[in-house]
Design a protein around this motif. Sequence first.
Motif, PDB file in Angstrom:
ATOM      1  N   PRO A  18     -76.486  48.665  -4.969  1.00  9.93           N
ATOM      2  CA  PRO A  18     -77.267  48.190  -6.118  1.00  9.93           C
ATOM      3  C   PRO A  18     -76.659  48.712  -7.425  1.00  9.93           C
ATOM      4  N   PRO A  19     -76.710  47.906  -8.506  1.00  5.07           N
ATOM      5  CA  PRO A  19     -76.027  48.258  -9.751  1.00  5.07           C
ATOM      6  C   PRO A  19     -76.350  49.656 -10.288  1.00  5.07           C
ATOM      7  N   LYS A  20     -77.626  50.066 -10.252  1.00  2.00           N
ATOM      8  CA  LYS A  20     -77.957  51.386 -10.808  1.00  2.00           C
ATOM      9  C   LYS A  20     -77.335  52.510  -9.995  1.00  2.00           C
ATOM     10  N   ILE A  21     -77.270  52.329  -8.670  1.00  3.41           N
ATOM     11  CA  ILE A  21     -76.653  53.348  -7.813  1.00  3.41           C
ATOM     12  C   ILE A  21     -75.145  53.377  -8.055  1.00  3.41           C
ATOM     13  N   TRP A  22     -74.545  52.194  -8.206  1.00  5.17           N
ATOM     14  CA  TRP A  22     -73.104  52.124  -8.507  1.00  5.17           C
ATOM     15  C   TRP A  22     -72.788  52.820  -9.830  1.00  5.17           C
ATOM     16  N   ASP A  23     -73.621  52.595 -10.854  1.00  5.83           N
ATOM     17  CA  ASP A  23     -73.372  53.239 -12.156  1.00  5.83           C
ATOM     18  C   ASP A  23     -73.397  54.757 -12.014  1.00  5.83           C
ATOM     19  N   ARG A  24     -74.392  55.273 -11.276  1.00  4.17           N
ATOM     20  CA  ARG A  24     -74.481  56.733 -11.115  1.00  4.17           C
ATOM     21  C   ARG A  24     -73.317  57.253 -10.283  1.00  4.17           C
ATOM     22  N   LEU A  25     -72.968  56.519  -9.238  1.00  9.06           N
ATOM     23  CA  LEU A  25     -71.852  56.941  -8.383  1.00  9.06           C
ATOM     24  C   LEU A  25     -70.555  56.950  -9.180  1.00  9.06           C
ATOM     25  N   LEU A 344     -82.383  41.445  -9.471  1.00  7.96           N
ATOM     26  CA  LEU A 344     -81.268  42.171  -8.857  1.00  7.96           C
ATOM     27  C   LEU A 344     -81.799  43.379  -8.092  1.00  7.96           C
ATOM     28  N   PRO A 345     -81.135  43.736  -6.985  1.00  7.41           N
ATOM     29  CA  PRO A 345     -81.607  44.856  -6.184  1.00  7.41           C
ATOM     30  C   PRO A 345     -81.637  46.150  -6.990  1.00  7.41           C
ATOM     31  N   GLY A 346     -82.784  46.839  -6.948  1.00  8.58           N
ATOM     32  CA  GLY A 346     -82.884  48.171  -7.545  1.00  8.58           C
ATOM     33  C   GLY A 346     -82.917  48.210  -9.055  1.00  8.58           C
ATOM     34  N   SER A 347     -83.062  47.042  -9.713  1.00  7.85           N
ATOM     35  CA  SER A 347     -83.061  47.030 -11.185  1.00  7.85           C
ATOM     36  C   SER A 347     -84.386  46.527 -11.733  1.00  7.85           C
ATOM     37  N   GLY A 348     -85.462  46.808 -11.074  1.00  4.54           N
ATOM     38  CA  GLY A 348     -86.746  46.247 -11.512  1.00  4.54           C
ATOM     39  C   GLY A 348     -86.987  44.968 -10.744  1.00  4.54           C
ATOM     40  N   CYS A 349     -88.242  44.733 -10.347  1.00  9.38           N
ATOM     41  CA  CYS A 349     -88.494  43.578  -9.485  1.00  9.38           C
ATOM     42  C   CYS A 349     -89.650  42.756 -10.030  1.00  9.38           C
ATOM     43  N   LEU A 350     -90.000  41.693  -9.318  1.00 14.56           N
ATOM     44  CA  LEU A 350     -91.062  40.795  -9.800  1.00 14.56           C
ATOM     45  C   LEU A 350     -92.422  41.488  -9.797  1.00 14.56           C
ATOM     46  N   TRP A 351     -92.619  42.462  -8.883  1.00 12.58           N
ATOM     47  CA  TRP A 351     -93.863  43.236  -8.922  1.00 12.58           C
ATOM     48  C   TRP A 351     -93.870  44.120 -10.163  1.00 12.58           C
ATOM     49  N   CYS A 352     -92.752  44.818 -10.425  1.00 17.56           N
ATOM     50  CA  CYS A 352     -92.672  45.710 -11.596  1.00 17.56           C
ATOM     51  C   CYS A 352     -92.888  44.935 -12.890  1.00 17.56           C
ATOM     52  N   SER A 353     -92.366  43.707 -12.957  1.00 14.62           N
ATOM     53  CA  SER A 353     -92.499  42.900 -14.175  1.00 14.62           C
ATOM     54  C   SER A 353     -93.819  42.130 -14.201  1.00 14.62           C
ATOM     55  N   THR A 423     -90.045  25.530 -30.242  1.00 16.37           N
ATOM     56  CA  THR A 423     -89.552  26.205 -31.448  1.00 16.37           C
ATOM     57  C   THR A 423     -88.037  26.350 -31.412  1.00 16.37           C
ATOM     58  N   ARG A 424     -87.433  25.887 -30.330  1.00 17.61           N
ATOM     59  CA  ARG A 424     -85.995  25.984 -30.102  1.00 17.61           C
ATOM     60  C   ARG A 424     -85.482  27.416 -30.112  1.00 17.61           C
ATOM     61  N   GLN A 425     -86.353  28.336 -29.672  1.00 20.56           N
ATOM     62  CA  GLN A 425     -85.950  29.736 -29.547  1.00 20.56           C
ATOM     63  C   GLN A 425     -85.436  30.014 -28.147  1.00 20.56           C
ATOM     64  N   ARG A 426     -84.562  30.997 -28.059  1.00 19.83           N
ATOM     65  CA  ARG A 426     -84.055  31.455 -26.764  1.00 19.83           C
ATOM     66  C   ARG A 426     -84.064  32.978 -26.811  1.00 19.83           C
ATOM     67  N   ASP A 427     -84.864  33.585 -25.933  1.00 21.21           N
ATOM     68  CA  ASP A 427     -84.979  35.047 -25.947  1.00 21.21           C
ATOM     69  C   ASP A 427     -84.467  35.642 -24.648  1.00 21.21           C
ATOM     70  N   LEU A 428     -83.986  36.882 -24.746  1.00 25.82           N
ATOM     71  CA  LEU A 428     -83.574  37.614 -23.549  1.00 25.82           C
ATOM     72  C   LEU A 428     -84.650  38.637 -23.224  1.00 25.82           C
ATOM     73  N   GLN A 429     -84.928  38.780 -21.935  1.00 30.13           N
ATOM     74  CA  GLN A 429     -85.963  39.725 -21.503  1.00 30.13           C
ATOM     75  C   GLN A 429     -85.367  40.681 -20.472  1.00 30.13           C
ATOM     76  N   GLU A 430     -85.430  41.974 -20.761  1.00 28.29           N
ATOM     77  CA  GLU A 430     -84.898  42.966 -19.816  1.00 28.29           C
ATOM     78  C   GLU A 430     -85.910  43.178 -18.682  1.00 28.29           C
ATOM     79  N   PRO A 431     -85.417  43.402 -17.459  1.00 27.27           N
ATOM     80  CA  PRO A 431     -86.364  43.672 -16.374  1.00 27.27           C
ATOM     81  C   PRO A 431     -87.038  45.027 -16.587  1.00 27.27           C
ATOM     82  N   ARG A 432     -88.266  45.161 -16.070  1.00 28.19           N
ATOM     83  CA  ARG A 432     -88.959  46.451 -16.136  1.00 28.19           C
ATOM     84  C   ARG A 432     -88.951  47.064 -14.755  1.00 28.19           C
ATOM     85  N   GLN A 433     -88.984  48.396 -14.701  1.00 25.86           N
ATOM     86  CA  GLN A 433     -89.034  49.041 -13.383  1.00 25.86           C
ATOM     87  C   GLN A 433     -90.018  50.198 -13.381  1.00 25.86           C
ATOM     88  N   ASP A 434     -90.928  50.159 -12.419  1.00 28.22           N
ATOM     89  CA  ASP A 434     -91.838  51.266 -12.187  1.00 28.22           C
ATOM     90  C   ASP A 434     -91.113  52.248 -11.263  1.00 28.22           C
TER      91      ASP A 434
END
Length: 456
Positions: A18-25, A344-353, A423-434
């Motif tokens: 998972p990306p967060k584990i790879w970053d720490r490793l 994505l695995p380990g980066s916040g999920c649909l339950w967390c969000s 409104t022709r807006q396009r926003d980015l939303q970061e995942p949340r993680q509990d």
Amino acid sequence: MARRPVNPPATGWSLTIPPKIWDRLSDHVLGSAARGAVLLAGLADGPRGPRLLARELILADEGRDYIPGEFGHRALAPTFVRDAVIRARDEGLAYIAAHAHLGLDHVGFSEIDLASHERGYPSLSQISGQVVGALVITDHAAAGDLWLPDGRREELAETIIPTGNLLRLRSQPAEEGRPDSLHDRQARLLGDLGQETLRRLRVAVVGLGGVGSILVEELARLGVGELVLIDDETVEETNLPRLVASGREDIGRLKTEVAARNARRANPDVRLIEIARRVERPESLEELVRCDWIFLAADGDAARHWVNGTVQQYLVPATQVGVKVPLTPQGDVGQIHTATRLVLPGSGCLWCSRLIDPTRLAVDMHPAGERDAAQYVPGVPAPSVITLNTLAAGEAVNHFVFAVVGLHDEENDHASVIHRPRTRQRDLQEPRQDPTCRWCTSTGRLGLGRKGSTPF
Ligand SMILES: [Zn+2]
Ligand SMILES: [Zn+2]
């Protein structure tokens, strides 16, 4: 940073991190040549071979856990190894010791590394009764030496990190891909190796209605090699304006059948698995957990829950695609939006969000006949328009293609895209993680693979 090599999916043992584990490793071991770590990993069957699923990272502290070795080099301290191996045994997980080498696109174990594996791994494997082994990485490459409980020894074919650009690291870059005249024009952007990557992928589409029919058409035309089509519904007249490549003669036919016909028309070489079942049925989940990517285009909290569980427990990345048209009973139109959500695995999920509602999930899990009776408010069909579906589907498939051939600018961009066409807006939303999430963290089901129960 130099672009990483594009490596098509390889056949054999793989390790997904998972990306967060790879970053720490990689922060820990690539920062200095003398630091090590251990990954504990679940196990699952994959589309091209057995998969190791990194679930937890144990960092070896320099000086205490990572010390000058008896045979030159540096090595993990015996107490550190013992504690990690006993945890692997108790939790039924693979033990993989990781360190880094200098270099970029090529990596391999040294003579000293291999001699130490031969001295240590047969007994570690006996103690734990699980797969044990070693991983050596650079920023662009990875090699693995695995010792199986039955005495066999295997090389790791690839290490996969499903981040913004889905990384597939090998011990050396793949040879040039084979030219493909049919896809010549798109291979000019994606590269022959990128095209080859699409051809070897196994991708699921859950929900084959308005959005799903577009996803299938695009994935098949792009040359994705294998599609798993999941939907238990049949085509109704009111679906036709949004169901790509459908006609009146399709009314009453299974949506899987119609999607399969269209996919075959778009690409006669595509391999198809048709599952006319709800996603939580064992037949569906069995296929889903052996995919490289999942597109979730079904409404309903049950589909969200089971796909989310698959992403986290089996480390299969997914994109959830949806369109929301808020309409009051008086006909007032609210803020229409389309969402293309990366899970994505380990980066916040649909339950967390908070994208799964426990009450609606409970209703959605009733058998079809009881479902309507269980609703507090009778359901009114939601508005649905093909142009809104294409906006969301196009974003989703484009993200997927760029991710698997490494064309995104930002590796760690895990944001979802929300379009508001009024409104022709396009926003980015970061995942949340509990941090205590039961699904997407190492204290929950992350990377448990077939050791955790399925259905979840
Ligand atoms: Zn080494
Ligand atoms: Zn979560």
